[in-house]
Design an enzyme around this catalytic site. Structure first.
Site, PDB file in Angstrom:
ATOM      1  N   LYS A  78       0.873  -1.182   0.000  1.00 31.54           N
ATOM      2  CA  LYS A  78       0.000   0.000   0.000  1.00 31.54           C
ATOM      3  C   LYS A  78       0.903   1.223   0.000  1.00 31.54           C
ATOM      4  O   LYS A  78       1.659   1.446   0.954  1.00 31.54           O
ATOM      5  CB  LYS A  78      -0.902   0.017   1.238  1.00 31.54           C
ATOM      6  CG  LYS A  78      -1.614   1.354   1.432  1.00 31.54           C
ATOM      7  CD  LYS A  78      -2.482   1.376   2.670  1.00 31.54           C
ATOM      8  CE  LYS A  78      -2.834   2.819   3.036  1.00 31.54           C
ATOM      9  NZ  LYS A  78      -3.754   2.884   4.186  1.00 31.54           N
ATOM     10  N   ASN A 128      -9.483   0.716   9.722  1.00 36.89           N
ATOM     11  CA  ASN A 128      -8.578   0.480  10.843  1.00 36.89           C
ATOM     12  C   ASN A 128      -9.106   1.159  12.114  1.00 36.89           C
ATOM     13  O   ASN A 128      -9.636   0.532  13.023  1.00 36.89           O
ATOM     14  CB  ASN A 128      -7.171   0.958  10.486  1.00 36.89           C
ATOM     15  CG  ASN A 128      -6.120   0.573  11.532  1.00 36.89           C
ATOM     16  OD1 ASN A 128      -4.936   0.590  11.242  1.00 36.89           O
ATOM     17  ND2 ASN A 128      -6.490   0.206  12.745  1.00 36.89           N
ATOM     18  N   THR A 129      -9.016   2.498  12.134  1.00 39.55           N
ATOM     19  CA  THR A 129      -9.330   3.235  13.362  1.00 39.55           C
ATOM     20  C   THR A 129     -10.730   2.918  13.900  1.00 39.55           C
ATOM     21  O   THR A 129     -10.908   2.746  15.108  1.00 39.55           O
ATOM     22  CB  THR A 129      -9.205   4.752  13.097  1.00 39.55           C
ATOM     23  OG1 THR A 129      -7.861   5.021  12.686  1.00 39.55           O
ATOM     24  CG2 THR A 129      -9.526   5.554  14.341  1.00 39.55           C
TER      25      THR A 129
END
Lengths: 260, 66
Positions: free
Chosen positions: A97, A206-207
């Site tokens: 990424k 993610n978060t």
């Protein structure tokens, strides 16, 4: 019906990509991955700090997951390329990424350096997934450079603000042939579902999962939302209308007097 | 001799093997990535390497990230 996402020649069933940052404890990461069903998992490469406890997040990622190291910390294409090469040489596989950021306030990616890094790494045989600010011309350049997918942000990283770039992402989905993966900013499962209903090929979260009260439960909630959104996209939502259109027949009402 | 470890100069004894240096830091090699003068090393190479003056050593690890 078979509905697989093909990235870098691999068929992927689960369209929720998972980031591993910010979890309250690494020990829950295996359960989070299991409940999310995620097959593609991101991580970062950092120098060891000799003064603190050292753990390698790879020890918590089940075998069989596709590892997607990011190039976070890179401030230009050259640094991103170096990180990608190190990650591959360290046994992480060919996927990367690309993340090139110099803006510390909003963490918005540098699209120009990202294009350069994509060109170099795609030529070297990497499966390149560039994180980018949604812009049609940049997305076309990334596609031409050999990106396996394009990953526009929904909102700034870690902000949990949702699909603030909705209209620009919609245009990318319409115009770009490689898969569009919405990365960054998605804060709630409903927002992931919306991205999928719009026709995004996948989302990277993610978060929103890592900082939830119960990350394992939230991982499952996201997984369900992504599946629901994808199915809705495949089913083809009905038209929206300005005025009402009755769902029940407008004939044969049970009224006392039949109108002429 | 001077060796640059993760961007910082360290004064180390002569003829120090890389493996001895790693162990002196309390690190289990299999959890880290070692790069000497821009080349990523395989774990089975670590034993045979003697650090040299002005070597640039990077000791890295994978951490959580999105």
């Amino acid at each position: 019906m078979e509905d697989k996402l093909v990235l870098g020649g691999r068929e992927i069933d689960n369209r929720l990509l998972l980031g591993t940052g910010k979890f309250p404890s690494k020990a829950i990461i295996p359960e989070v991955i299991k409940r999310s069903g995620s097959q593609v998992v991101t991580m970062a490469l950092r120098r060891v700090d000799f003064d603190s406890q050292q753990e390698n997040v790879l020890n918590y990622i089940p075998k069989g997951c596709i590892l997607l190291p990011n190039t976070s910390g890179a401030r230009n294409a050259e640094e991103a390329v170096r990180i990608a090469r190190i990650a591959r040489a360290a046994g992480c596989g060919d996927w990367v990424k690309i993340e090139v950021i110099t803006d510390n306030k909003y963490l918005l990616p540098d699209n120009y350096e990202t294009i350069t890094a994509t060109e170099i790494l795609a030529r070297e045989g990497f499966v390149v997934l560039p994180y980018m600010s949604p812009d049609l011309m940049v997305a076309k350049r990334l596609q031409d450079a050999g990106a396996a997918a394009v990953m526009p942000l929904g909102a700034p990283i870690g902000s949990n603000r949702g699909l603030k770039t909705r209209e620009l992402i919609r245009i990318l989905i319409d115009e770009i042939e490689v898969p569009i993966i919405v990365d960054a900013g998605i804060g709630k499962p409903s927002e992931a579902a919306e991205a999928m209903e719009m026709g995004a090929a996948a989302v990277l979260v993610n978060t929103a999962i890592a900082t939830a009260g119960d990350p394992v439960l939230m991982a499952e909630a996201f997984s369900l939302a992504v599946k629901a959104g994808r199915q809705a996209y495949l089913a083809g939502p009905g038209l929206t209308r300005e005025y009402a259109e009755a769902s029940s027949p407008l004939t044969g009402f049970l009224r006392e007097v039949q109108e002429a | 001799m001077l060796v640059v470890v993760n961007g910082r100069e360290e004064r180390l004894p002569e003829d120090l093997s890389l493996m001895d240096f790693i162990q002196s830091k309390g690190l289990a090699p299999e959890s880290f990535v070692f790069m000497l003068n821009d080349r990523v090393l395989k774990w089975d190479e670590l034993n045979g390497i003697i650090l040299q003056e002005n070597d640039r050593l990077e000791i890295l690890r994978f951490v959580g990230g999105g």
